[in-house]
Design an enzyme around this catalytic site. Structure first.
Site, PDB file in Angstrom:
ATOM      1  N   ARG A 186       6.598  -6.657  -0.904  1.00  0.00           N
ATOM      2  CA  ARG A 186       6.505  -6.066   0.425  1.00  0.00           C
ATOM      3  C   ARG A 186       7.141  -6.943   1.487  1.00  0.00           C
ATOM      4  O   ARG A 186       7.110  -6.578   2.670  1.00  0.00           O
ATOM      5  CB  ARG A 186       5.046  -5.855   0.774  1.00  0.00           C
ATOM      6  CG  ARG A 186       4.560  -4.401   0.637  1.00  0.00           C
ATOM      7  CD  ARG A 186       3.170  -4.404   1.156  1.00  0.00           C
ATOM      8  NE  ARG A 186       2.563  -3.175   1.474  1.00  0.00           N
ATOM      9  CZ  ARG A 186       1.850  -2.410   0.639  1.00  0.00           C
ATOM     10  NH1 ARG A 186       1.798  -2.695  -0.629  1.00  0.00           N
ATOM     11  NH2 ARG A 186       1.222  -1.359   1.084  1.00  0.00           N
ATOM     12  N   ARG A 222     -10.027   5.887   1.557  1.00  0.00           N
ATOM     13  CA  ARG A 222      -9.629   4.496   1.777  1.00  0.00           C
ATOM     14  C   ARG A 222      -9.847   4.101   3.219  1.00  0.00           C
ATOM     15  O   ARG A 222      -9.477   4.833   4.129  1.00  0.00           O
ATOM     16  CB  ARG A 222      -8.146   4.326   1.423  1.00  0.00           C
ATOM     17  CG  ARG A 222      -7.911   4.241  -0.054  1.00  0.00           C
ATOM     18  CD  ARG A 222      -6.442   4.179  -0.375  1.00  0.00           C
ATOM     19  NE  ARG A 222      -5.712   3.184   0.414  1.00  0.00           N
ATOM     20  CZ  ARG A 222      -4.459   2.831   0.141  1.00  0.00           C
ATOM     21  NH1 ARG A 222      -3.833   3.364  -0.872  1.00  0.00           N
ATOM     22  NH2 ARG A 222      -3.847   1.944   0.885  1.00  0.00           N
ATOM     23  N   ARG A 264       0.232   0.464   9.626  1.00  0.00           N
ATOM     24  CA  ARG A 264       0.859   0.178   8.332  1.00  0.00           C
ATOM     25  C   ARG A 264       2.328   0.576   8.345  1.00  0.00           C
ATOM     26  O   ARG A 264       3.165  -0.070   7.710  1.00  0.00           O
ATOM     27  CB  ARG A 264       0.092   0.890   7.205  1.00  0.00           C
ATOM     28  CG  ARG A 264      -1.273   0.231   6.939  1.00  0.00           C
ATOM     29  CD  ARG A 264      -2.222   1.115   6.167  1.00  0.00           C
ATOM     30  NE  ARG A 264      -1.775   1.383   4.828  1.00  0.00           N
ATOM     31  CZ  ARG A 264      -2.010   2.513   4.159  1.00  0.00           C
ATOM     32  NH1 ARG A 264      -2.694   3.494   4.718  1.00  0.00           N
ATOM     33  NH2 ARG A 264      -1.561   2.661   2.947  1.00  0.00           N
TER      34      ARG A 264
HETATM   35  P1  AMP Z   1      -1.362  -0.200  -0.828  1.00  0.00           P
HETATM   36  O1  AMP Z   1      -2.455   0.321  -1.680  1.00  0.00           O
HETATM   37  O2  AMP Z   1      -0.154  -0.586  -1.631  1.00  0.00           O
HETATM   38  O3  AMP Z   1      -1.010   0.719   0.317  1.00  0.00           O
HETATM   39  O4  AMP Z   1      -1.886  -1.559  -0.172  1.00  0.00           O
HETATM   40  C1  AMP Z   1      -3.028  -1.562   0.662  1.00  0.00           C
HETATM   41  C2  AMP Z   1      -3.080  -2.873   1.462  1.00  0.00           C
HETATM   42  O5  AMP Z   1      -3.171  -3.981   0.563  1.00  0.00           O
HETATM   43  C3  AMP Z   1      -1.867  -3.160   2.322  1.00  0.00           C
HETATM   44  O6  AMP Z   1      -1.935  -2.526   3.568  1.00  0.00           O
HETATM   45  C4  AMP Z   1      -1.965  -4.685   2.448  1.00  0.00           C
HETATM   46  O7  AMP Z   1      -3.014  -5.062   3.337  1.00  0.00           O
HETATM   47  C5  AMP Z   1      -2.418  -5.094   1.061  1.00  0.00           C
HETATM   48  N1  AMP Z   1      -1.263  -5.308   0.152  1.00  0.00           N
HETATM   49  C6  AMP Z   1      -0.971  -4.582  -0.970  1.00  0.00           C
HETATM   50  N2  AMP Z   1       0.133  -5.051  -1.568  1.00  0.00           N
HETATM   51  C7  AMP Z   1       0.569  -6.092  -0.794  1.00  0.00           C
HETATM   52  C8  AMP Z   1       1.679  -6.974  -0.868  1.00  0.00           C
HETATM   53  N3  AMP Z   1       2.599  -6.876  -1.858  1.00  0.00           N
HETATM   54  N4  AMP Z   1       1.812  -7.917   0.099  1.00  0.00           N
HETATM   55  C9  AMP Z   1       0.901  -8.041   1.090  1.00  0.00           C
HETATM   56  N5  AMP Z   1      -0.148  -7.219   1.237  1.00  0.00           N
HETATM   57  C10 AMP Z   1      -0.334  -6.253   0.300  1.00  0.00           C
END
Ligand code: AMP
Length: 195
Positions: free
Chosen positions: A89, A136, A147
């Site tokens: 990310r 969520r 986000r």
């Molecule tokens: P997601 O389920 O992929 O939308 O991730 C949910 C949250 O987890 C994100 O908004 C970040 O706070 C954290 N997160 C997930 N993957 C990453 C990553 N590769 N780097 C940093 N934060 C992450």
């Protein structure tokens, strides 16, 4: 061995497409978001460290997710290949991923950007919020807006990182789910033929 990165803003369909690929190819889906949510649910020290950042729609520190992924990809269930969902990310994470794969004589087979309009994303996340049995904490309209800002500022720069090296493929994520997965299949077939 097939290693794939799916990149797209929240709601683009990364998780949905990853699950389809798991069924088709026996790959392992590694979602850093799911792994972090499991840490929070398990009330671990790491979970407590990241909970506030995630609830706010902010990224957790690079070293945290890099450490998790480095450990995870060495495990036996990743031997057939991995779909990285929500990782990398940041450009820093993208470089770290290239380095850790190279250290095992591996590389990414394909890097696929799922392209979706922001208005569509906002509708989709609203539907996910309404439909989900387990909603969520970060799927509210306010946090989604944050986000998306984080995606634009911190994640979108990985697109030129890959594109400049000729490694980025794109699919139109606004098509029906089966058409998106059909295009992903075609990209993977081409990438494997070229390898
Ligand atoms: P997601 O389920 O992929 O939308 O991730 C949910 C949250 O987890 C994100 O908004 C970040 O706070 C954290 N997160 C997930 N993957 C990453 C990553 N590769 N780097 C940093 N934060 C992450």
């Amino acid at each position: 061995m097939l290693n794939l990165v799916l990149i797209g803003p929240p709601g683009a369909g990364k998780g949905t497409q990853a699950r389809i690929l798991v069924e088709k190819y026996g790959l392992k889906q590694l979602s850093t978001g799911d792994m972090l949510r499991a840490e929070i649910a398990g009330k671990t020290a790491l979970g407590q460290e990241v909970e506030g950042l995630m609830a706010d729609g902010k990224l957790v520190p690079d070293d945290v997710v890099i450490r998790i992924i480095r450990h995870r990809i060495r495990q036996a269930d990743c031997a057939k290949g991995v779909i990285f969902d929500g990782f990398p990310r940041t450009v820093n994470q993208a470089q770290a991923l290239d380095d850790m794969l190279a250290a095992q004589n591996l590389s990414l087979t394909a890097i696929i950007q799922i392209v979706v309009d922001e208005a569509v994303l906002i509708d989709r996340v609203r539907e996910r919020d309404a439909a989900a049995g387990v909603s969520r904490a970060d799927d509210t309209p306010e946090i989604l807006a944050k986000r998306l800002d984080v995606y634009r500022a911190q994640t979108a720069p990985i697109l030129p990182y890959y594109a400049d090296a000729g490694r980025l493929a794109r699919v139109d994520g606004m098509m029906p789910i089966d058409q998106v997965s059909g295009e992903i299949d075609a990209i993977l077939t081409r990438a494997r033929e070229a390898a």
